[in-house]
Design a protein around this motif. Sequence first.
Motif, PDB file in Angstrom:
ATOM      1  N   THR A  61       0.828  -1.205   0.000  1.00 45.35           N
ATOM      2  CA  THR A  61       0.000   0.000   0.000  1.00 45.35           C
ATOM      3  C   THR A  61       0.866   1.262   0.000  1.00 45.35           C
ATOM      4  O   THR A  61       0.560   2.239  -0.695  1.00 45.35           O
ATOM      5  N   CYS A  62       1.954   1.235   0.758  1.00 43.81           N
ATOM      6  CA  CYS A  62       2.890   2.378   0.781  1.00 43.81           C
ATOM      7  C   CYS A  62       3.546   2.593  -0.579  1.00 43.81           C
ATOM      8  O   CYS A  62       3.859   3.726  -0.968  1.00 43.81           O
ATOM      9  N   ILE A  63       3.763   1.509  -1.295  1.00 44.36           N
ATOM     10  CA  ILE A  63       4.466   1.559  -2.574  1.00 44.36           C
ATOM     11  C   ILE A  63       3.711   2.390  -3.605  1.00 44.36           C
ATOM     12  O   ILE A  63       4.324   3.068  -4.436  1.00 44.36           O
ATOM     13  N   ILE A  64       2.389   2.371  -3.546  1.00 46.49           N
ATOM     14  CA  ILE A  64       1.587   3.048  -4.577  1.00 46.49           C
ATOM     15  C   ILE A  64       1.897   4.550  -4.654  1.00 46.49           C
ATOM     16  O   ILE A  64       2.341   5.034  -5.698  1.00 46.49           O
ATOM     17  N   PRO A  65       1.707   5.336  -3.577  1.00 49.82           N
ATOM     18  CA  PRO A  65       2.011   6.764  -3.680  1.00 49.82           C
ATOM     19  C   PRO A  65       3.505   7.059  -3.799  1.00 49.82           C
ATOM     20  O   PRO A  65       3.906   8.024  -4.457  1.00 49.82           O
ATOM     21  N   THR A  66       4.330   6.223  -3.174  1.00 49.54           N
ATOM     22  CA  THR A  66       5.783   6.438  -3.242  1.00 49.54           C
ATOM     23  C   THR A  66       6.283   6.320  -4.673  1.00 49.54           C
ATOM     24  O   THR A  66       7.020   7.172  -5.173  1.00 49.54           O
ATOM     25  N   SER A  67       5.869   5.258  -5.352  1.00 49.81           N
ATOM     26  CA  SER A  67       6.315   5.033  -6.726  1.00 49.81           C
ATOM     27  C   SER A  67       5.740   6.062  -7.698  1.00 49.81           C
ATOM     28  O   SER A  67       6.402   6.455  -8.658  1.00 49.81           O
ATOM     29  N   LEU A  68       4.514   6.491  -7.450  1.00 52.00           N
ATOM     30  CA  LEU A  68       3.917   7.514  -8.312  1.00 52.00           C
ATOM     31  C   LEU A  68       4.728   8.807  -8.272  1.00 52.00           C
ATOM     32  O   LEU A  68       4.881   9.489  -9.288  1.00 52.00           O
ATOM     33  N   SER A  69       5.265   9.134  -7.096  1.00 48.43           N
ATOM     34  CA  SER A  69       6.101  10.318  -6.965  1.00 48.43           C
ATOM     35  C   SER A  69       7.361  10.195  -7.814  1.00 48.43           C
ATOM     36  O   SER A  69       7.729  11.112  -8.553  1.00 48.43           O
ATOM     37  N   GLY A  70       8.014   9.016  -7.726  1.00 48.54           N
ATOM     38  CA  GLY A  70       9.213   8.794  -8.532  1.00 48.54           C
ATOM     39  C   GLY A  70       8.890   8.717 -10.015  1.00 48.54           C
ATOM     40  O   GLY A  70       9.645   9.222 -10.856  1.00 48.54           O
ATOM     41  N   ALA A  71       7.761   8.099 -10.366  1.00 49.59           N
ATOM     42  CA  ALA A  71       7.370   7.947 -11.770  1.00 49.59           C
ATOM     43  C   ALA A  71       7.169   9.302 -12.436  1.00 49.59           C
ATOM     44  O   ALA A  71       7.566   9.512 -13.590  1.00 49.59           O
ATOM     45  N   TYR A  72       6.553  10.226 -11.719  1.00 47.75           N
ATOM     46  CA  TYR A  72       6.307  11.569 -12.268  1.00 47.75           C
ATOM     47  C   TYR A  72       7.621  12.235 -12.670  1.00 47.75           C
ATOM     48  O   TYR A  72       7.743  12.798 -13.763  1.00 47.75           O
TER      49      TYR A  72
END
Length: 272
Positions: A61-72
């Motif tokens: 669950t933590c991975i979802i917003p964390t990775s979206l930040s890096g993906a952007y």
Amino acid sequence: MIFTTTYILFLIGIGIIVGLASGLLGVGGGFLMVPLQYFALQTIGIPSDLAFRIALGTSLTCIIPTSLSGAYTHVKESKIDILKPGIMFGVFGIIGGFIGGNISTIIPTRALEILFGLLLIGIAINMFLKKDDTENEPKLKLNYLTAGIIGIVVGFFAGLLGIGGGVFIIPILTMLFGFTMVEAIGTSTIFIPFSSIGGSISYMLSGWGANILPYSIGYVNLVNFILIIIFSIPMAHYGAKIAYKINEKHLRILFAIVLVIISLKMLKILPF
């Protein structure tokens, strides 16, 4: 109160480390979050089996917003289109993640720890031995068939082990599709949120009604989730920027070293 000051500070530290690793190495950070949360939960008296399930579910669950930040940041910085392949793999990764998350609840915890550790060692060895990225030759053509097969398989292991799947898909992209390390990292950050969604849902449902920590939805603990992402999101953005300034060979070696340390800990070879 079960959530001690030391425990809270440890979670903040996890958020900082995981966020940086997520953006820099193109991983969701689950390979760090799972063992670190697992060890932290045990220090406050949570039984090992339950601690591991909570670590898996909360990590995804933590991975979802964390990775979206890096993906952007990666999409903005990348010189090639990494959005399309990332989404292609990711759509199928949702299916695999959901299946893997459900199956993990019926497999003994120690078996998952050993599987996790051995897989990471194998990937680390490959990263150490890999030649320079300039020599990459694609062995597979990227289409919906190959993206579907690989997306489901990687998503399955992501859900099974509570990770985003970056530790698996990055070597696949470099070895089979001829991506450079930086291209693979950027594509991975797009794939990871998809695979993590399927796994997160399965852990919430499978842990529903279980006697777990306060403030939890199934095996996902909201206290851990909030404290980790507050720090992991900005650090993922920062890590993604650094990735484009580091020599790719050094980046690959750093990735491999981190994998070895975590795998040895999961296999209980390292004492700390």
